[in-house]
Scaffold this motif. Structure first.
Motif, PDB file in Angstrom:
ATOM      1  N   ASP A 148      24.984-102.140  48.225  1.00  0.00           N
ATOM      2  CA  ASP A 148      24.020-103.109  48.738  1.00  0.00           C
ATOM      3  C   ASP A 148      24.104-104.452  48.022  1.00  0.00           C
ATOM      4  N   ASP A 149      24.347-104.411  46.699  1.00  0.00           N
ATOM      5  CA  ASP A 149      24.329-105.681  45.963  1.00  0.00           C
ATOM      6  C   ASP A 149      25.582-106.524  46.199  1.00  0.00           C
ATOM      7  N   ARG A 150      26.548-106.003  46.980  1.00  0.00           N
ATOM      8  CA  ARG A 150      27.719-106.837  47.333  1.00  0.00           C
ATOM      9  C   ARG A 150      27.739-107.141  48.826  1.00  0.00           C
ATOM     10  N   ARG A 187      25.548-115.072  41.972  1.00  0.00           N
ATOM     11  CA  ARG A 187      24.861-114.905  43.253  1.00  0.00           C
ATOM     12  C   ARG A 187      24.360-116.236  43.830  1.00  0.00           C
TER      13      ARG A 187
END
Length: 893
Positions: A148-150, A187
């Protein structure tokens, strides 16, 4: 990994996955009125996405050459953008959709280089998706294993794709690579440098309307089928895999910077550590040179030539920016002969045709540099005059209108104007200049909008195809068909019937009429129905698959669904066939006589007449022109066979078939051969069966039609015979008038011309004597103006330019030599007035300048020196004002 290898691996990957490899379309966007150049990989596939034309394959892949030129002036100020780039793409036309597109992309990107992939580290890869596309999120997790974090959700601006104009669109998903903390914050998706997007997967499913930006447009509805369109920036992947930081350092670009550095003695990389906004001017110039020389090579390679309008103007501007950038780096000699071969060597591994065609490409490029160097000299003179006038007016600011005139009329770049004005202590009214430039852009935008309306007007034709399918086109098989009227249109609007006296468009279910294309004029003939008769005056293909006849109804009326007898005029078609085959013969003859670089760049033919434009830098001599004509007629006399073959485009290129630069061809092409390989060209026109049917070929004219382009005109068949008959009758008439045999005409005419020249010389001598006799009287009547003797007069009618100069000097010679004196003489001829000013030595010593007086009177035009100058070009009615202007500059009476 070299850029050419990246391209090869990309195509090989998708070909192995059942995609048809489609060659890049030429850079000029000929078939889309909204575009000057192809600006995205999917442009050539738009008709398939819109459902206008059935796709010939369900899947395709290509590496498309692209040009984007909205902000040419900004190129070089950053390392991320250029005008020319290459877009790798894979396309699905109603076949696979999101899941397969993601899987194919992930496989190629992450597969080991030893297995044919790109071998990019999976841990550095991210995916962006449209903010509400939950399906894409789940696919990236399942297919690629991304956590999810990518996976990042972004809005319409970033992840909803369209061409920027009405057409196909849809949500998209981008592959990003994390380049590391040295390129930006963690990010920070908007930074553009750290998380670099290199492959955009567009899930094309909708049709968009008009809008003002990337987010403000209406979604009109779904496309007929869901499609896939992806775009991988080849240059971006190249610098990722070559271990360099930007597109200017890859193998296809950096050698140009290195060569420019070698030529100028300047070092690239001065901007290291600076922000883009503070890039060193030298680095910007190096990047402009590299980008623009490469772009110029590719544009000329695809058939664009420098000119003052459209695509040619964009090319000219790009080339001149490159030439100017080299000059600003201190290199004054010709630069393109040094730089263009480097660009060729960089790009030839991917585009080998550039090497084969380099002689033609370089001829255009070097000719444009020669022309611009002359422009720089001329512009410098004009700028010097403008600077002088500005200083005389007591101002330190060069008017924006003069800067715009230099830019727009003479091609003199604004930054060069700024630099050279500053050297003379002046600034430039940049706001005024920018305002005029903005007005020019608004006009250009209005023109582009006008082109869009032409695109929209084709809807009526598409409706006909949707209802009836493509019609049968039988122009190669027959001159007559029994047909049915499918549709009638007047002013683009369908009508049920047309009557005598009306002009309309008619669509038949099958037709024998040749529609204008490939330089061949449309057929003429007649369409007859049970209730009426119409003359066919034009035939066109407004959309692919549809032949539309423009008719003039001569009798009765014609209605939809009528049966129709469609008949081509056989004499018209015969003449057209002779002319079109004659065009091929003349082209082959030019190449035989001048060499292979004399390539056709355009043509037009109608019954009995042809014209052909070709690449050549100089006028053909009479003997060369005669030799070309003889070679063409010998081919006709040998009755060379004419053959037509259909084959794949790749095979046609392999056997050396010539194609018209800038044209787009289908995968299967029609090759016309005359005498086998002697003349072998891609062509859709109608032709004779044997060369002897062309009849005589007579070249009637040869002239320049632009830098590096010549045009020959010729007649064939009966028209050639009639032309020669008129020439014979003219010679007979001259022989009768002179009472001389034909073989003596050249000597007799030469003797008459010599007698005329002798008489002109005697008349000129008498006129000169009369002017000398008048000079003393004119000088005696000179007025005293501000302490200067001024003789201002209008020369007698018929006074030549040389006589005007002589008169001014004679009058000056009769003025008192111990007192400042000026002789100003105006002559009128052909509706124009010219001015000559002569100043004696005392006048020059007094501070008077003939050149300054002439230029002031003529608003900057004219030239000469302090004691003698001249100029002209103003209406003859201003003759008195010119003399008054000279007198007023000297002082009060």
């Amino acid at each position: 990994m070299r850029t050419a290898e990246i391209k090869r691996r990309f195509l090989a990957h998708f070909e192995a996955n059942d995609h048809t490899v489609v060659p890049s379309a030429p850079l000029p966007a000929i078939e889309d009125p909204n575009l000057l150049f192809i600006n995205a990989g999917m442009v050539q596939f738009v008709p398939y996405f819109l459902g206008q034309v059935p796709p010939p394959y369900p899947r395709a892949t290509s590496v498309q050459k692209c040009i984007r030129t909205p902000d040419i002036d900004e190129v070089g100020k950053t390392t991320r953008h250029g005008t020319f780039f290459q877009m790798n793409g894979n396309f699905s036309f109603g076949d696979y959709f999101k899941e397969r597109a993601i899987a194919l992309a992930w496989e190629l990107v992450t597969k080991a280089q030893s297995d044919g992939g790109f071998g990019i580290d999976e841990s550095a890869l991210y995916a962006s998706v449209y903010h509400d596309d939950d399906e894409a999120v789940q696919l990236w997790k399942r297919v690629a294993g991304l956590p999810d974090d990518r996976i990042v959700r972004l809005g319409k601006k970033d992840n909803y794709w369209s061409m920027g104009i009405p057409g196909p669109c849809g949500p998209c998903s981008e592959l990003l690579i994390d380049r590391g903390p040295e390129f930006g914050a963690d990010r920070d998706w908007d930074a553009g440098d750290r998380y670099m997007e290199f492959w955009n997967l567009v899930f094309m499913q909708n049709l968009r309307g008009e809008g003002t930006n990337k987010e403000d447009y209406e979604i009109l509805g779904p496309l007929p089928k869901k499609n896939i369109d992806t775009g991988m920036g080849l240059e971006r992947v190249a610098y990722m895999l070559q271990g360099v930081n930007n597109m200017y350092e890859i193998d296809e670009v950096r050698p140009l910077i290195d060569k420019a550095s070698e030529l100028t003695g300047k070092r690239y990389g001065v901007s290291s550590g600076r922000t883009a906004e503070s890039a060193h001017p030298d680095d910007v110039r190096f990047r402009v040179i590299a980008d623009h020389v490469r772009t110029s090579l590719m544009l000329i390679g695809d058939g664009v030539v420098p000119s003052n309008e459209g695509r040619g103007y964009v090319l000219r501007r790009i080339m001149r920016r490159a030439i100017r950038a080299v000059r600003l780096l201190g290199y004054e000699d010709k630069a393109l002969p040094e730089l263009l071969p480097v660009a060729r060597d960089c790009m030839a591994p991917s585009y080998p045709e550039l090497e084969k065609d380099f002689e033609r490409i370089s001829a255009y490029a070097y000719g444009e540099e020669d022309a611009f160097r002359a422009t720089l000299r001329q512009g410098t003179t004009i700028l010097d005059t403008a600077v002088t006038q500005t200083k005389q007016a007591g101002s330190t600011v060069l008017p924006g209108a003069r800067a715009f005139e230099l830019h727009d009329t003479y091609g003199f770049p604004i930054d060069l104007t700024l630099e050279m004005a500053a050297e003379q202590g002046l600034s430039v009214d940049e706001d005024g200049f920018r305002q005029l430039m903005a007005e020019q852009r608004r006009r250009a935008k209005a023109d582009a909008q006008a082109r869009k309306t032409g695109h929209a007007d084709k809807s009526a034709y598409r409706d006909i195809i949707d209802r009836n399918g493509p019609g049968q086109w039988l122009a190669y098989e027959t001159l007559r068909t029994d047909s049915r009227v499918l549709a009638l249109l007047r002013d683009g609007v369908p009508v049920p019937v047309v009557v005598a006296g009306q002009v309309a468009e008619i669509v038949l279910d099958k037709t024998p009429f040749y529609a204008e294309s490939g330089g061949q004029h449309a057929d003429a003939g007649v369409i007859t129905t049970p209730g009426g008769t119409a003359e066919v005056v034009d035939v066109q293909r407004p959309v692919k698959g549809l032949v539309v006849h423009q008719i003039r109804v001569t009798e009765g009326e014609i209605g939809v669904d009528d049966t129709a007898d469609a008949a081509v005029d056989p004499e018209w078609r015969l003449g057209a066939r002779q002319a079109h085959s004659g065009t091929h013969v003349v082209h082959a003859a030019l190449r035989e006589v001048l060499g292979p670089s004399a390539l056709q760049s355009g043509s037009f033919n109608r019954p009995g007449y042809l014209r052909l434009d070709f690449s050549w830098r100089s006028k053909l001599s009479d003997s060369t022109r005669s030799e070309v004509e003889e070679v063409a007629n010998r081919a006709v006399r040998r009755d060379l066979p004419v053959a037509v073959r259909y084959m794949p485009l790749a095979q046609a290129r392999e056997i050396g078939a010539l194609a018209l630069f800038g044209e787009t061809y289908d995968e299967t092409v029609r090759v016309v051969e005359i005498g086998g390989e002697w003349s072998r060209e891609l062509c859709g026109g109608t032709h004779v069966e044997h060369a002897a049917q062309i009849g005589p070929v007579v070249i009637t004219a040869e002239a320049s039609v632009g830098s590096g382009q010549r045009r020959v005109e010729a007649v064939t068949g009966l028209e050639a015979y009639q032309y020669l008959a008129r020439e014979r009758d003219l010679v007979s008439q001259i022989a009768d008038e002179l009472g001389a045999p034909r073989n003596e005409l050249p000597d007799r005419i030469a003797a008459l011309m010599q007698r005329a020249k002798d008489a002109e010389r005697e008349l000129a001598a008498l006129r000169a004597k009369q002017l000398r006799d008048d000079a003393a009287g004119q000088a005696a009547g000179a007025a005293l103006v501000g302490g200067v003797r001024v003789a201002a007069l209008i020369a007698p009618p018929g006074t030549s330019g040389g006589d005007v100069r002589n008169l001014a000097q004679e009058v000056r010679g009769h003025l008192p030599q111990d007192q400042p004196g000026v002789a100003a003489v105006v002559a009128t001829a052909g509706g124009k007035a010219s001015l000559v000013v002569a100043v004696n030595k005392a006048g020059v010593g007094h501070g008077l300048s003939a050149q300054a007086l002439v230029k002031a009177a003529l608003s900057g035009r004219g030239g000469g020196n302090a004691d003698l100058a001249q100029g002209g070009g103003v209406p003859a009615a201003q003759a008195d004002e010119l003399l008054k202007s000279v007198t007023a500059q000297i002082g009060p009476a």
